[in-house]
Write a protein that holds these residues in place. Sequence first.
Motif, PDB file in Angstrom:
ATOM      1  N   GLN A 126      -1.727  37.881  -9.075  1.00 10.44           N
ATOM      2  CA  GLN A 126      -0.941  38.294  -7.931  1.00 10.44           C
ATOM      3  C   GLN A 126      -0.076  37.229  -7.434  1.00 10.44           C
ATOM      4  OE1 GLN A 126      -3.402  40.113  -5.109  1.00 10.44           O
ATOM      5  NE2 GLN A 126      -2.273  38.935  -3.210  1.00 10.44           N
ATOM      6  N   LEU A 127      -0.503  35.914  -7.608  1.00 11.26           N
ATOM      7  CA  LEU A 127       0.310  34.678  -7.080  1.00 11.26           C
ATOM      8  C   LEU A 127       1.410  34.536  -7.692  1.00 11.26           C
ATOM      9  CD1 LEU A 127      -2.375  31.846  -6.178  1.00 11.26           C
ATOM     10  CD2 LEU A 127      -1.046  33.330  -4.580  1.00 11.26           C
ATOM     11  N   ILE A 128       1.574  34.665  -9.124  1.00 11.47           N
ATOM     12  CA  ILE A 128       2.492  34.705  -9.804  1.00 11.47           C
ATOM     13  C   ILE A 128       3.529  35.646  -9.692  1.00 11.47           C
ATOM     14  CG2 ILE A 128       3.233  34.242 -12.500  1.00 11.47           C
ATOM     15  CD1 ILE A 128       0.659  32.523 -13.112  1.00 11.47           C
ATOM     16  N   THR A 129       3.112  36.897  -9.860  1.00  3.37           N
ATOM     17  CA  THR A 129       3.819  37.997  -9.672  1.00  3.37           C
ATOM     18  C   THR A 129       4.643  38.113  -8.412  1.00  3.37           C
ATOM     19  OG1 THR A 129       2.312  39.280 -10.951  1.00  3.37           O
ATOM     20  CG2 THR A 129       3.905  40.557  -9.491  1.00  3.37           C
ATOM     21  N   GLU A 130       3.892  37.689  -7.392  1.00  7.55           N
ATOM     22  CA  GLU A 130       4.593  37.828  -6.171  1.00  7.55           C
ATOM     23  C   GLU A 130       5.745  36.373  -5.959  1.00  7.55           C
ATOM     24  OE1 GLU A 130       1.659  36.907  -2.967  1.00  7.55           O
ATOM     25  OE2 GLU A 130       0.897  38.985  -3.160  1.00  7.55           O
ATOM     26  N   TYR A 131       5.243  35.257  -6.755  1.00  7.77           N
ATOM     27  CA  TYR A 131       6.349  34.400  -6.625  1.00  7.77           C
ATOM     28  C   TYR A 131       7.612  34.943  -7.361  1.00  7.77           C
ATOM     29  CZ  TYR A 131       8.767  30.176  -8.488  1.00  7.77           C
ATOM     30  OH  TYR A 131       9.805  29.250  -8.777  1.00  7.77           O
ATOM     31  N   TYR A 132       7.589  35.521  -8.510  1.00 11.43           N
ATOM     32  CA  TYR A 132       8.814  35.743  -9.235  1.00 11.43           C
ATOM     33  C   TYR A 132       9.520  36.936  -8.534  1.00 11.43           C
ATOM     34  CZ  TYR A 132       7.980  32.595 -13.144  1.00 11.43           C
ATOM     35  OH  TYR A 132       7.673  31.295 -13.976  1.00 11.43           O
ATOM     36  N   GLU A 133       8.573  37.996  -7.941  1.00 14.80           N
ATOM     37  CA  GLU A 133       9.281  38.808  -7.131  1.00 14.80           C
ATOM     38  C   GLU A 133      10.322  38.275  -6.014  1.00 14.80           C
ATOM     39  OE1 GLU A 133       6.201  41.269  -5.896  1.00 14.80           O
ATOM     40  OE2 GLU A 133       6.010  42.744  -7.616  1.00 14.80           O
ATOM     41  N   MET A 134       9.596  37.360  -5.502  1.00 13.57           N
ATOM     42  CA  MET A 134      10.329  36.593  -4.280  1.00 13.57           C
ATOM     43  C   MET A 134      11.566  36.033  -5.000  1.00 13.57           C
ATOM     44  SD  MET A 134       7.366  35.115  -1.462  1.00 13.57           S
ATOM     45  CE  MET A 134       7.246  33.589  -2.489  1.00 13.57           C
ATOM     46  N   LYS A 135      11.351  35.219  -5.942  1.00 14.73           N
ATOM     47  CA  LYS A 135      12.523  34.565  -6.657  1.00 14.73           C
ATOM     48  C   LYS A 135      13.552  35.488  -7.216  1.00 14.73           C
ATOM     49  CE  LYS A 135      13.265  30.740  -9.990  1.00 14.73           C
ATOM     50  NZ  LYS A 135      12.754  29.986 -10.804  1.00 14.73           N
ATOM     51  N   GLU A 136      13.441  36.641  -7.675  1.00 13.75           N
ATOM     52  CA  GLU A 136      14.302  37.569  -7.889  1.00 13.75           C
ATOM     53  C   GLU A 136      14.939  38.178  -6.817  1.00 13.75           C
ATOM     54  OE1 GLU A 136      12.080  40.360 -10.402  1.00 13.75           O
ATOM     55  OE2 GLU A 136      11.696  39.035 -11.897  1.00 13.75           O
ATOM     56  N   MET A 137      14.277  38.375  -5.813  1.00 13.54           N
ATOM     57  CA  MET A 137      15.098  38.783  -4.441  1.00 13.54           C
ATOM     58  C   MET A 137      15.702  37.836  -3.907  1.00 13.54           C
ATOM     59  SD  MET A 137      12.131  41.682  -3.311  1.00 13.54           S
ATOM     60  CE  MET A 137      11.995  40.770  -1.795  1.00 13.54           C
ATOM     61  N   LYS A 138      15.434  36.528  -4.042  1.00 15.40           N
ATOM     62  CA  LYS A 138      16.080  35.314  -3.282  1.00 15.40           C
ATOM     63  C   LYS A 138      16.060  35.574  -1.888  1.00 15.40           C
ATOM     64  CE  LYS A 138      17.993  33.934  -7.729  1.00 15.40           C
ATOM     65  NZ  LYS A 138      19.080  33.424  -8.498  1.00 15.40           N
ATOM     66  N   PRO A 139      15.742  36.103  -0.897  1.00 15.52           N
ATOM     67  CA  PRO A 139      15.897  36.219   0.404  1.00 15.52           C
ATOM     68  C   PRO A 139      15.645  34.938   0.992  1.00 15.52           C
ATOM     69  CG  PRO A 139      13.685  37.128   0.032  1.00 15.52           C
ATOM     70  CD  PRO A 139      14.176  36.635  -1.476  1.00 15.52           C
ATOM     71  N   SER A 140      16.584  34.621   1.928  1.00 16.14           N
ATOM     72  CA  SER A 140      16.322  33.555   2.940  1.00 16.14           C
ATOM     73  C   SER A 140      15.675  34.105   4.098  1.00 16.14           C
ATOM     74  CB  SER A 140      17.721  32.746   3.095  1.00 16.14           C
ATOM     75  OG  SER A 140      18.649  33.555   3.835  1.00 16.14           O
ATOM     76  N   MET A 141      15.309  33.240   5.057  1.00 16.30           N
ATOM     77  CA  MET A 141      14.699  33.939   5.945  1.00 16.30           C
ATOM     78  C   MET A 141      15.859  34.516   7.043  1.00 16.30           C
ATOM     79  SD  MET A 141      11.641  33.556   6.016  1.00 16.30           S
ATOM     80  CE  MET A 141      11.080  33.821   7.780  1.00 16.30           C
ATOM     81  N   ALA A 142      17.315  34.151   6.874  1.00 10.80           N
ATOM     82  CA  ALA A 142      18.198  34.718   7.573  1.00 10.80           C
ATOM     83  C   ALA A 142      18.611  36.264   7.036  1.00 10.80           C
ATOM     84  CB  ALA A 142      19.390  33.918   7.583  1.00 10.80           C
ATOM     85  N   GLN A 143      18.081  36.406   5.667  1.00 11.66           N
ATOM     86  CA  GLN A 143      18.350  37.683   5.165  1.00 11.66           C
ATOM     87  C   GLN A 143      17.406  38.647   5.321  1.00 11.66           C
ATOM     88  OE1 GLN A 143      19.077  35.970   1.305  1.00 11.66           O
ATOM     89  NE2 GLN A 143      21.069  36.419   1.406  1.00 11.66           N
ATOM     90  N   THR A 144      16.021  38.449   5.915  1.00 14.69           N
ATOM     91  CA  THR A 144      15.072  39.267   5.807  1.00 14.69           C
ATOM     92  C   THR A 144      14.943  39.507   7.299  1.00 14.69           C
ATOM     93  OG1 THR A 144      13.424  37.545   5.997  1.00 14.69           O
ATOM     94  CG2 THR A 144      13.935  38.415   3.751  1.00 14.69           C
ATOM     95  N   ARG A 145      14.155  40.822   7.346  1.00 12.27           N
ATOM     96  CA  ARG A 145      13.832  41.310   8.810  1.00 12.27           C
ATOM     97  C   ARG A 145      12.152  41.814   8.720  1.00 12.27           C
ATOM     98  NH1 ARG A 145      17.952  42.462  12.556  1.00 12.27           N
ATOM     99  NH2 ARG A 145      16.187  42.695  13.842  1.00 12.27           N
ATOM    100  N   THR A 146      11.605  41.660   9.661  1.00 12.00           N
ATOM    101  CA  THR A 146      10.012  42.094   9.813  1.00 12.00           C
ATOM    102  C   THR A 146      10.353  43.769  10.351  1.00 12.00           C
ATOM    103  OG1 THR A 146       9.380  39.971  10.191  1.00 12.00           O
ATOM    104  CG2 THR A 146       7.991  41.992  11.004  1.00 12.00           C
ATOM    105  N   LEU A 147       9.424  44.658   9.669  1.00 11.15           N
ATOM    106  CA  LEU A 147       9.177  45.724   9.998  1.00 11.15           C
ATOM    107  C   LEU A 147       7.707  46.050  10.125  1.00 11.15           C
ATOM    108  CD1 LEU A 147      10.328  48.861  10.407  1.00 11.15           C
ATOM    109  CD2 LEU A 147       9.993  49.148   7.909  1.00 11.15           C
ATOM    110  N   ALA A 148       7.448  46.250  11.432  1.00  9.35           N
ATOM    111  CA  ALA A 148       6.187  46.463  11.781  1.00  9.35           C
ATOM    112  C   ALA A 148       5.712  48.173  12.279  1.00  9.35           C
ATOM    113  CB  ALA A 148       5.609  45.507  12.868  1.00  9.35           C
ATOM    114  N   LEU A 149       4.816  48.604  11.862  1.00  9.56           N
ATOM    115  CA  LEU A 149       4.378  49.919  12.313  1.00  9.56           C
ATOM    116  C   LEU A 149       2.784  50.237  12.215  1.00  9.56           C
ATOM    117  CD1 LEU A 149       4.836  52.600   9.499  1.00  9.56           C
ATOM    118  CD2 LEU A 149       6.083  50.310   9.342  1.00  9.56           C
ATOM    119  N   GLN A 150       2.450  51.091  13.073  1.00  6.51           N
ATOM    120  CA  GLN A 150       0.843  51.497  13.156  1.00  6.51           C
ATOM    121  C   GLN A 150       0.932  52.804  12.170  1.00  6.51           C
ATOM    122  OE1 GLN A 150      -0.156  51.592  17.338  1.00  6.51           O
ATOM    123  NE2 GLN A 150      -0.872  49.379  17.018  1.00  6.51           N
TER     124      GLN A 150
END
Length: 100
Positions: free
Chosen positions: A36-60
């Motif tokens: 899971q750790l390695i998979t998440e790392y490579y998924e994040m690396k492939e998407m290469k989002p910076s904090m400025a490029q991401t937004r939080t979506l929260a819902l119940q």
Amino acid sequence: MAQTKNLCAQIPIALHQKVCTNKEQSELTLNQYVTQLITEYYEMKEMKPSMAQTRTLALQISEELFARIKKHVDAMPHLTPKAFITQLITKALDEIEAQE
């Protein structure tokens, strides 16, 4: 089941302790946790989002829907809740946009 191969590496003791603590809290096997750790790392690396490029979506959501999502994600150790929900949203939007 996918073929597997052993991966062994020396890491600092402090990092090892952190990994062990978080692995225990996750209630996953070591294989599942490291995968899971390695998979998440490579998924994040492939998407290469910076904090400025991401937004939080929260819902119940209902407890029933949450349990269904958790059951599916738990059955697939390489899948994170974030990756699962992102895939669902992306697929739905792609379908809607294809109809427009």
